[in-house]
Write an enzyme that holds these catalytic residues in place. Structure first.
Site, short mmCIF file in Angstrom:
data_model
loop_
_atom_site.label_atom_id
_atom_site.label_comp_id
_atom_site.label_asym_id
_atom_site.label_seq_id
_atom_site.Cartn_x
_atom_site.Cartn_y
_atom_site.Cartn_z
N HIS A 82 0.85 -1.19 0.00
CA HIS A 82 0.00 0.00 0.00
C HIS A 82 0.89 1.25 0.00
O HIS A 82 2.00 1.22 0.53
CB HIS A 82 -0.88 0.07 1.25
CG HIS A 82 -1.80 -1.09 1.44
ND1 HIS A 82 -2.84 -1.36 0.59
CD2 HIS A 82 -1.84 -2.05 2.39
CE1 HIS A 82 -3.49 -2.43 1.03
NE2 HIS A 82 -2.91 -2.88 2.11
N HIS A 136 -10.18 -6.76 1.67
CA HIS A 136 -9.40 -5.92 2.59
C HIS A 136 -10.28 -4.85 3.22
O HIS A 136 -10.75 -3.95 2.54
CB HIS A 136 -8.26 -5.26 1.81
CG HIS A 136 -7.09 -4.89 2.67
ND1 HIS A 136 -7.22 -4.19 3.84
CD2 HIS A 136 -5.77 -5.12 2.53
CE1 HIS A 136 -6.02 -4.02 4.37
NE2 HIS A 136 -5.12 -4.58 3.59
N TYR A 152 -8.77 -6.28 10.87
CA TYR A 152 -8.23 -6.88 9.65
C TYR A 152 -8.30 -8.41 9.73
O TYR A 152 -8.75 -9.08 8.79
CB TYR A 152 -6.76 -6.47 9.43
CG TYR A 152 -6.54 -5.10 8.82
CD1 TYR A 152 -7.51 -4.13 8.85
CD2 TYR A 152 -5.32 -4.80 8.22
CE1 TYR A 152 -7.28 -2.87 8.30
CE2 TYR A 152 -5.09 -3.55 7.66
CZ TYR A 152 -6.07 -2.59 7.71
OH TYR A 152 -5.83 -1.35 7.16
N HIS A 163 -3.08 -11.12 5.05
CA HIS A 163 -2.64 -11.33 6.44
C HIS A 163 -2.66 -12.82 6.77
O HIS A 163 -3.10 -13.23 7.84
CB HIS A 163 -3.52 -10.52 7.41
CG HIS A 163 -3.86 -9.15 6.88
ND1 HIS A 163 -5.12 -8.78 6.52
CD2 HIS A 163 -3.06 -8.09 6.59
CE1 HIS A 163 -5.11 -7.54 6.05
NE2 HIS A 163 -3.87 -7.09 6.08
N GLU A 219 3.19 -6.52 2.77
CA GLU A 219 2.48 -5.33 3.29
C GLU A 219 3.46 -4.45 4.06
O GLU A 219 3.22 -4.05 5.20
CB GLU A 219 1.30 -5.74 4.18
CG GLU A 219 0.25 -4.66 4.32
CD GLU A 219 -0.94 -5.07 5.18
OE1 GLU A 219 -0.81 -5.99 5.98
OE2 GLU A 219 -2.01 -4.44 5.04
N ARG A 247 5.75 -2.05 11.93
CA ARG A 247 6.91 -1.46 11.27
C ARG A 247 8.21 -1.67 12.03
O ARG A 247 9.26 -1.22 11.60
CB ARG A 247 6.68 0.04 11.08
CG ARG A 247 5.41 0.30 10.27
CD ARG A 247 5.20 1.77 9.97
NE ARG A 247 3.95 1.94 9.24
CZ ARG A 247 3.61 3.03 8.57
NH1 ARG A 247 4.42 4.06 8.56
NH2 ARG A 247 2.47 3.09 7.93
ZN LIG Z 1 -3.13 -4.38 3.41
#
Ligand SMILES: [Zn+2]
Length: 347
Positions: free
Chosen positions: A13, A183, A199, A228, A289, A295
């Site tokens: 994304h 999604h 999610y 995921h 992703e 992160r």
């Molecule tokens: Zn995503």
């Protein structure tokens, strides 16, 4: 396999878009209370240099470090926020976000190819999304789309994915031979954390909806990618097999696995080991992703959690030929337009 696979990341994304994008969206949201303040889409100006910088210092840098070649790139999922405003709000916002991903794909044609965000809105007929999808495929060369099964943002007010409600989108997907990643977007229900619960709930829910229904009898060519790592599905595969059996459905292999695929956005080695042990290799597509929900760096390994290529490379469950499928072959099969774009480049 002697040939090194092309590493195709099917789930990326634009999470690092220049700040002007978010600022424009804030104005759009503020204007819902005062329509006279509605911002003109043309007032959003982001230069090619700004786009380049936002990619070169983020996604592309990590792709080069980690050794991935090409990313299927869509607008930031949590920013879709289909629950905000009405169809017109979503329509303007989707057009802006899709155009930015298209521009990235033009600036870096060897590394990014687009997937569309749809202008969904709660309670609005999904047929209204078809025009934007057509534009993204025909004008932008996008190869997939993200379909939000819950545009209400955590309240689940839409019918299940097996309902005829969604058929206008499916008909277009089949016509264009493009898959949908199922999604959701931001949760506006405080019971569900967006990336930690909503999610994964949605991934699991989408699979179960398909299990209960017979959607793929109506659309044998339809393809869904559940991201995921499929939420809770691979971990509870026995439960789903057992439920299908009690519902007198065919074996999951026949009932769902010609049409449903899972990505590898599972952020630790044991998760990838389980995924690759439980789910047939033909149904697993590499994805990271990156610069998304998680992160940080895993103190147990010293590597980024979202450096999923490392886990796929290390799992003992895949032969080299199977690894090729996960990294490249399956993506070419599930995204025929991606395959065609690569072939046009001699790849
Ligand atoms: Zn995503």
């Amino acid at each position: 396999m002697s040939k090194k696979p092309l590493i195709i990341d099917v789930h990326g994304h634009y999470t690092t878009a220049p700040a002007a994008l978010g600022a424009w969206r804030d104005l759009q949201i503020a204007s819902l209370k005062d329509p006279s303040q509605k911002p003109d889409p043309r007032s959003l100006r982001i230069s090619d240099d700004e786009l380049r910088e936002s990619i070169e210092t983020n996604q592309l840098k990590l792709m080069k470090e980690r050794g991935s070649d090409l990313t299927v790139f869509s607008p930031r999922a949590s920013f879709m926020a289909h629950h905000i405003g009405d169809f017109e709000t979503s329509s303007t916002w989707a057009a802006i976000c899709n155009e930015l991903c298209y521009r990235v794909s033009q600036l870096f044609p060897d590394h990014f190819i687009g997937a569309a965000m749809l202008p969904q809105s709660p309670g609005v007929d999904p047929a209204t999304c078809v025009a934007e999808l057509e534009r993204c495929v025909k004008d932008y060369g996008f190869v997939g789309l993200n379909l939000n099964p819950d545009p209400s943002g955590g309240h689940w007010t839409s019918p299940p994915l097996t309902d005829r409600h969604w058929y206008p989108i499916y008909e277009k997907m089949v016509e264009y031979d493009i898959p949908a990643m199922i999604h959701v977007s931001t949760s506006c229900n405080s019971c569900f954390h967006t990336t930690g619960a909503h999610y994964l709930n949605a991934d699991t829910t989408a699979f179960m909806q398909c299990l209960q229904g017979d959607l793929f009898k109506d659309f044998p060519e339809l393809k869904f990618l559940i991201p995921h790592g499929g939420g809770a599905v691979p971990y509870h595969w026995g439960r789903f097999r057992g439920l299908a059996q009690e519902m007198k459905k065919p074996l999951l292999q026949d009932h769902l696995l010609n049409n449903i695929f899972f990505d590898t956005c599972v952020y630790h080695q044991p998760g990838i080991d389980l995924l690759t042990k439980v789910i047939p290799v033909d149904n697993i597509l590499f994805a990271s992703e990156m610069i998304g929900a998680v992160r940080g760096i895993d103190p147990e390994t010293g590597h980024y959690y979202d450096d999923t290529k490392r886990y796929v490379a290390a799992t003992p469950n895949l032969s080299e030929e199977q690894r090729y499928k996960v990294f490249e072959g399956n993506a070419r099969r599930v995204f025929p337009r991606l395959d065609a774009a690569l072939k046009a480049k001699g790849l």
